[in-house]
Design a protein around this motif. Structure first.
Motif, mmCIF file in Angstrom:
data_model
loop_
_atom_site.group_PDB
_atom_site.id
_atom_site.type_symbol
_atom_site.label_atom_id
_atom_site.label_comp_id
_atom_site.label_asym_id
_atom_site.label_seq_id
_atom_site.Cartn_x
_atom_site.Cartn_y
_atom_site.Cartn_z
ATOM 1 N N THR A 1 0.739 -1.311 -0.135
ATOM 2 C CA THR A 1 -0.023 0.030 0.055
ATOM 3 C C THR A 1 0.809 1.352 0.012
ATOM 4 O O THR A 1 0.725 2.217 -0.780
ATOM 5 C CB THR A 1 -0.774 0.141 1.206
ATOM 6 O OG1 THR A 1 -1.758 -1.206 1.366
ATOM 7 C CG2 THR A 1 -2.088 1.154 1.025
ATOM 8 N N LEU A 2 1.859 1.282 0.851
ATOM 9 C CA LEU A 2 2.883 2.548 0.862
ATOM 10 C C LEU A 2 3.216 2.730 -0.279
ATOM 11 O O LEU A 2 3.499 3.617 -0.888
ATOM 12 C CB LEU A 2 3.823 2.232 1.965
ATOM 13 C CG LEU A 2 4.861 3.141 2.200
ATOM 14 C CD1 LEU A 2 4.263 4.602 2.468
ATOM 15 C CD2 LEU A 2 5.827 2.964 3.453
ATOM 16 N N GLY A 3 3.914 1.532 -1.054
ATOM 17 C CA GLY A 3 4.889 1.775 -2.185
ATOM 18 C C GLY A 3 3.828 2.246 -3.344
ATOM 19 O O GLY A 3 4.048 3.148 -4.136
ATOM 20 N N TYR A 4 2.472 2.013 -3.486
ATOM 21 C CA TYR A 4 1.436 2.432 -4.497
ATOM 22 C C TYR A 4 1.169 4.096 -4.127
ATOM 23 O O TYR A 4 1.300 4.632 -5.237
ATOM 24 C CB TYR A 4 0.022 1.546 -4.131
ATOM 25 C CG TYR A 4 -0.896 2.266 -5.089
ATOM 26 C CD1 TYR A 4 -1.152 1.705 -6.083
ATOM 27 C CD2 TYR A 4 -1.727 3.150 -4.559
ATOM 28 C CE1 TYR A 4 -2.259 2.098 -7.253
ATOM 29 C CE2 TYR A 4 -2.737 3.865 -5.499
ATOM 30 C CZ TYR A 4 -2.960 3.217 -6.742
ATOM 31 O OH TYR A 4 -4.034 3.738 -7.561
ATOM 32 N N TRP A 5 1.230 4.350 -3.008
ATOM 33 C CA TRP A 5 0.873 5.907 -2.586
ATOM 34 C C TRP A 5 2.181 6.512 -2.865
ATOM 35 O O TRP A 5 1.886 7.939 -3.449
ATOM 36 C CB TRP A 5 0.206 5.797 -1.430
ATOM 37 C CG TRP A 5 -1.374 5.427 -1.279
ATOM 38 C CD1 TRP A 5 -1.875 4.374 -0.954
ATOM 39 C CD2 TRP A 5 -2.526 6.048 -2.275
ATOM 40 N NE1 TRP A 5 -3.293 4.133 -1.302
ATOM 41 C CE2 TRP A 5 -3.570 5.224 -2.106
ATOM 42 C CE3 TRP A 5 -2.610 7.261 -3.181
ATOM 43 C CZ2 TRP A 5 -4.813 5.611 -2.552
ATOM 44 C CZ3 TRP A 5 -3.713 7.402 -3.592
ATOM 45 C CH2 TRP A 5 -4.834 6.601 -3.458
ATOM 46 N N LEU A 6 3.335 6.373 -2.388
ATOM 47 C CA LEU A 6 4.519 6.918 -2.528
ATOM 48 C C LEU A 6 4.707 7.236 -4.042
ATOM 49 O O LEU A 6 4.877 8.316 -4.557
ATOM 50 C CB LEU A 6 5.807 6.187 -1.891
ATOM 51 C CG LEU A 6 5.638 6.226 -0.383
ATOM 52 C CD1 LEU A 6 6.827 5.432 -0.025
ATOM 53 C CD2 LEU A 6 5.779 7.456 0.042
ATOM 54 N N LYS A 7 4.458 6.024 -5.068
ATOM 55 C CA LYS A 7 4.488 6.213 -6.357
ATOM 56 C C LYS A 7 3.585 7.371 -6.789
ATOM 57 O O LYS A 7 3.799 8.073 -7.778
ATOM 58 C CB LYS A 7 4.527 4.875 -6.840
ATOM 59 C CG LYS A 7 5.103 4.878 -8.500
ATOM 60 C CD LYS A 7 6.339 5.019 -8.648
ATOM 61 C CE LYS A 7 6.864 4.910 -10.074
ATOM 62 N NZ LYS A 7 8.258 4.915 -10.249
ATOM 63 N N HIS A 8 2.342 7.065 -6.433
ATOM 64 C CA HIS A 8 1.461 8.061 -6.804
ATOM 65 C C HIS A 8 1.483 9.697 -6.594
ATOM 66 O O HIS A 8 1.233 10.446 -7.429
ATOM 67 C CB HIS A 8 -0.138 7.650 -5.970
ATOM 68 C CG HIS A 8 -1.209 8.583 -6.356
ATOM 69 N ND1 HIS A 8 -1.848 8.488 -7.354
ATOM 70 C CD2 HIS A 8 -1.641 9.553 -5.294
ATOM 71 C CE1 HIS A 8 -3.076 9.553 -7.240
ATOM 72 N NE2 HIS A 8 -2.679 10.367 -6.283
ATOM 73 N N HIS A 9 2.425 9.751 -5.381
ATOM 74 C CA HIS A 9 2.806 11.274 -4.961
ATOM 75 C C HIS A 9 3.898 11.526 -5.885
ATOM 76 O O HIS A 9 4.446 12.667 -5.216
ATOM 77 C CB HIS A 9 2.810 11.377 -3.518
ATOM 78 C CG HIS A 9 1.544 11.303 -3.003
ATOM 79 N ND1 HIS A 9 0.444 12.031 -3.144
ATOM 80 C CD2 HIS A 9 0.929 10.208 -1.863
ATOM 81 C CE1 HIS A 9 -0.741 11.629 -2.397
ATOM 82 N NE2 HIS A 9 -0.483 10.705 -1.650
ATOM 83 N N GLY A 10 4.522 10.888 -6.405
ATOM 84 C CA GLY A 10 5.788 11.241 -7.157
ATOM 85 C C GLY A 10 7.112 10.740 -6.456
ATOM 86 O O GLY A 10 8.270 11.283 -7.007
#
Length: 390
Positions: free
Chosen positions: A18-27
């Motif tokens: 989950t963290l990987g997904y959202w960190l990537k989403h935020h650039g």
């Protein structure tokens, strides 16, 4: 505009994915490492709602998760002779919950999260840290394959026995607080047709539950009262369970005897992790590594996803990682401590101590599915969401 930070996520489970997904989403530029050689397919069933539901909705994966539900129609209670003494359909309780809920296997949730990751987000399996050194501008990490790399930040999402926590904050014994139980879960042979039911035996000091896994198989979960802080060696844990359950009724001793290398056997002490702070320098912890709620809370997976989302969101707001870590903890800690306190209260009666307590538990199960009481219980156990508190 801040540069893309290289962020190492240690742990490829629910929180790490989950963290990987959202960190990537935020650039950001995350990398996930996982000690397992491949995606894990072992794990127990979870009730998925609250924070996890809200995060999954924002990721667009709810429909996929709904298609992977465990189909459990009723709760059956057995007595020690194997007779069914209570059978209650679960629909009234589901309908009474104030929030939607899915019944999932942990590996199914992890699989959906992994499939949602962008293709350019690296996930390295069979990879662990052997050394971690913090400097003013970066963290230097040596991996088990000998490779040495530098990262702007490191996030420990590696569970209750966190390697990152051990390296940065100190021994687990400082932070682990056992709740007085040991649990185990494993696949069982189909010795009889259990059907789409959760089938439970409750006896003084111990309980056992069998439930379907969506793939045509069944799993057993055991939980028993014992005051211990650590387990024997892995090859001695089956014998430990055989000793604890040798006088148990129904099929339980027989099913424990069936444990083998194909059983996906997992066993651990039920402990909470409580820490004065969840970050130090350029390293932070998330989910069970920071604040294990335990399976008694019923909200570990959902809170892991909520915490990962909040951490990524706070990091996206500022180039100052320490300010982000502090804001993340300020948002999550009151929520987590409330859930931990609730789990400690439930732990007092999680498994009855006496036969009188067993009789009371049976009465509670019988009454819990009446419409009026189901609504009351639903309000009490319904999952709230940390995202709704923003």
């Amino acid at each position: 505009m801040q540069h893309k930070r290289r962020i190492l996520i240690v742990g490829g489970g629910i929180a790490g994915l989950t963290l990987g997904y959202w960190l990537k989403h935020h650039g950001e530029q995350p990398t996930i490492i996982e000690q397992a050689a491949q995606r894990r397919d072992e794990g127990y069933g979870i009730d998925f709602s609250g924070s996890g539901w809200d995060v999954a909705q924002r990721m667009g994966i709810l429909a996929e998760l709904e298609g992977r539900q465990i189909q459990v129609e009723s709760m059956l209670l057995k007595n020690s002779q194997g007779q069914t003494i209570v059978k209650q359909p679960l629909a009234p309780l589901r309908e009474a919950l104030p929030h939607p809920m899915l019944h999932l296997m942990r590996p199914e949730l992890e699989a959906v999260l992994a499939d949602a990751l962008p293709s350019d987000l690296p996930v390295r399996y069979a990879t662990t840290i052997v050394r971690l050194e913090q400097y003013a501008e970066y963290v230097e990490v040596r991996f088990n394959d000998g490779r040495v790399e530098q990262f702007d930040l490191v996030i420990g999402a590696d569970g209750i026995h966190s390697q990152v926590r051990q390296m940065v904050f100190g021994p687990e014994s400082q932070f682990a607080h056992p709740l007085g139980y040991t649990f185990a879960t494993f696949k069982v042979p189909q010795l009889e047709a259990y059907g789409a039911n959760a089938t439970m035996l409750i006896e003084p000091q111990r309980q056992a539950t069998i439930y379907p896994d969506r793939r045509g198989g069944f799993l057993m979960m055991l939980a028993y009262r014992i005051q211990q802080t650590q387990l024997p060696a892995p090859d001695q844990r089956k014998a430990m369970l055989q000793t604890e359950y040798r006088k148990a009724g129904w099929l339980v001793p027989q099913l424990i005897d069936s444990i083998n290398q194909q059983s996906a056997f997992y066993c651990d002490v039920i402990s909470q992790i409580r820490m004065p702070r969840w970050s130090q320098g350029r390293v932070a912890l998330v989910a069970d590594a920071a604040h294990c709620l335990t399976l008694i809370s019923g909200q570990g997976a959902a809170t892991a996803m909520g915490g990962a989302y909040v951490l990524a969101e706070e990091l996206a707001k500022t180039a100052d990682h320490q300010a982000a870590f502090q804001a993340y903890e300020q948002r999550m800690r009151p929520f987590v401590e409330r859930k931990q306190a609730g789990a400690r209260r439930v732990a007092l009666t999680f498994v009855p101590r006496t036969w009188l307590g067993v009789q009371f538990s049976r009465l509670v199960v019988r009454a819990a599915f009446t419409p009026t009481l189901a609504r009351s219980i639903g309000k009490r156990i319904g999952f709230d969401s940390v995202l709704a508190l923003a």
